[in-house]
Design an enzyme around this catalytic site. Structure first.
Site, mmCIF file in Angstrom:
data_model
loop_
_atom_site.group_PDB
_atom_site.id
_atom_site.type_symbol
_atom_site.label_atom_id
_atom_site.label_comp_id
_atom_site.label_asym_id
_atom_site.label_seq_id
_atom_site.Cartn_x
_atom_site.Cartn_y
_atom_site.Cartn_z
ATOM 1 N N LYS A 176 0.817 -1.206 0.000
ATOM 2 C CA LYS A 176 0.000 0.000 0.000
ATOM 3 C C LYS A 176 0.868 1.282 0.000
ATOM 4 C CE LYS A 176 -4.113 -1.926 0.001
ATOM 5 N NZ LYS A 176 -4.040 -3.361 0.235
HETATM 6 C C1 LIG Z 1 -5.403 -4.156 0.910
HETATM 7 C C2 LIG Z 1 -6.859 -3.997 0.989
HETATM 8 C C3 LIG Z 1 -7.625 -4.402 2.105
HETATM 9 C C4 LIG Z 1 -7.088 -5.221 3.225
HETATM 10 O O1 LIG Z 1 -5.913 -4.859 3.750
HETATM 11 P P1 LIG Z 1 -4.899 -5.907 4.447
HETATM 12 O O2 LIG Z 1 -4.076 -4.957 5.260
HETATM 13 O O3 LIG Z 1 -4.110 -6.561 3.361
HETATM 14 O O4 LIG Z 1 -5.687 -6.833 5.276
HETATM 15 C C5 LIG Z 1 -8.966 -4.119 2.120
HETATM 16 N N1 LIG Z 1 -9.559 -3.487 1.107
HETATM 17 C C6 LIG Z 1 -8.878 -3.092 0.021
HETATM 18 C C7 LIG Z 1 -9.586 -2.364 -1.061
HETATM 19 C C8 LIG Z 1 -7.508 -3.343 -0.083
HETATM 20 O O5 LIG Z 1 -6.860 -2.998 -1.190
#
Ligand SMILES: *Cc1c(COP(=O)(O)O)cnc(C)c1O
Length: 397
Positions: A186
């Site tokens: 992210k």
């Molecule tokens: C990455 C993501 C999540 C979940 O995040 P994690 O930290 O990997 O559990 C939820 N929603 C969206 C749209 C994402 O891209």
């Protein structure tokens, strides 16, 4: 995206603070921690940068959604409206709450189609959960109006769009609560981590307790704290929070780089009449983590995907065949394959996802290509990429 591209001294310094004190936990051990409260500092940093009253860190973006649904009082028999195009975490968190996921079409914003949302509302609907996919936002005015009209909760999944805004307000702060992910890929990362944000003090205090086994966090003796309600362990560690703290301080810089790089690529592609772009309800608030565009047909889109390969263009997705992000390949959800029995409310309340008509989403996703905007590209690399993308697309027209 992603923040790991620009790891450096700032991240190392914050982690070393934690390693030197040896206190890897966010609560307690006040004497030994030598003044280091990385999780608390990161929550404060998020509150300041996002302009929101409360931020609660969690162990992931998925658990941030779990926490949000829990503190919003969502559970058995409640329906949560979510998009067909998202990450699997959307339905995972809804099912974990014991609630029923109801999937609806997206539109050319690549997020919830407000008309499809309104058509899906029943007496059981409790939450509308837009997902600001690929760096840009849902049509929040329209969704807010629907929620107000039907007395529904608006929960923003802003995991892919941190730093973006809508009409001057940061994404995640517009709904009743918002969620972020700081997983490894992210825009800002903790390695693993997440956050739920809200302006509602009751949601915030309940999130504080819920993420730590229901501990009330009153006084200085963890062992003596009481549990006003059932909770869970969704805590983040100090090590993860330390990385995120350094990254969060760089968020504005990261978003500025994304916007600069995206502009070059978008302007280059805009010279091709067959290319159209994803609709962004507030262009100025785009976090610019991705460049998402459409070709006129699925056939041409598949050809562009192939041509990108031969032209050396990487880091792009056509999500039609993707089993993490699009309903078509979510067979485990369609077949309700669970290791443990799901409740009757879920088993009987879910749509038959094998037969539900998602042709509108199919059309949009099959013609979409979304390109990651990297932080580490040099100016030459961005320009070269723009040239290759244009050449690849023109080669199939
Ligand atoms: C990455 C993501 C999540 C979940 O995040 P994690 O930290 O990997 O559990 C939820 N929603 C969206 C749209 C994402 O891209």
């Amino acid at each position: 995206m992603p923040g790991f591209e620009l790891f450096g001294d700032a991240e190392r310094k914050e982690v070393n603070d934690v390693l030197e004190s040896g206190v890897l936990m966010r609560y307690g051990f006040d004497g030994a921690r030598n003044g280091h409260w990385k999780a608390k500092e990161l929550e404060q940093e998020l509150q300041n940068t996002l302009g929101v009253k409360y931020a609660q860190l969690t162990s992931s973006g998925t658990t941030a959604l779990n926490v949000a649904l829990a503190v919003l009082g969502v559970g058995a028999g409640d329906e949560v409206i979510m998009p067909t195009f998202t990450f699997v975490a959307s339905f995972e968190s809804i099912l974990a709450a014991g609630a029923t996921p109801i999937l609806v079409d997206i539109d050319d914003t690549l997020t919830l189609d407000p008309k499809a949302v309104e058509a899906a509302i029943t007496t059981k609907t409790k939450v509308v959960m837009p997902v600001h996919m690929c760096g840009s936002m849902a049509d929040l005015d329209a969704l807010k109006a629907i929620c107000n009209k039907h007395n529904l909760i608006l929960l923003e999944d802003a995991c892919q769009a941190i730093g973006g805004s809508y009409k001057g307000q940061k994404l995640g702060t517009i709904g009743d609560a918002g969620c972020f992910s700081f997983d490894y890929v992210k825009t800002i990362t903790c390695g693993e981590g997440g956050a739920m944000i809200t302006n509602d003090p009751n949601l915030a205090i309940n999130a504080d307790h819920y993420t730590d086994h229901g501990h009330d966090h009153v006084g200085n003796d963890r062992g003596a704290e009481t549990h006003p309600f059932l909770g869970y362990n969704f805590r983040i560690s100090e090590l993860n929070a330390a990385v995120g703290l350094a990254q969060a301080r760089r968020l504005d810089d990261f978003v500025a780089i994304q916007r600069k790089n995206k502009k070059v690529l978008k302007e280059a592609l805009a010279t091709i009449p067959e290319v159209s772009f994803r609709r962004i309800p507030d262009e100025a608030g785009d976090s610019a983590g991705f460049l998402s565009f459409f070709m006129p047909t699925k056939e041409l889109t598949d050809k562009v995907v192939a041509a990108f390969k031969t032209h050396g263009v990487d880091a792009y997705w056509n999500y039609y065949e993707n089993d993490w992000h699009y309903v078509r390949k979510w067979n485990h959800l369609k077949d309700q394959v669970s290791l443990f029995p799901l409740s009757d409310e879920i088993v009987n309340g879910m749509q038959d996802l094998h037969t539900t008509d998602f042709s509108q989403s199919d059309d949009i996703i099959s013609r979409n290509i979304s390109c990651l905007i990297k932080l580490s590209w040099t100016e030459e690399q961005v320009n070269e990429r723009a040239t290759q993308m244009v050449a690849a697309i023109k080669s199939v027209l």
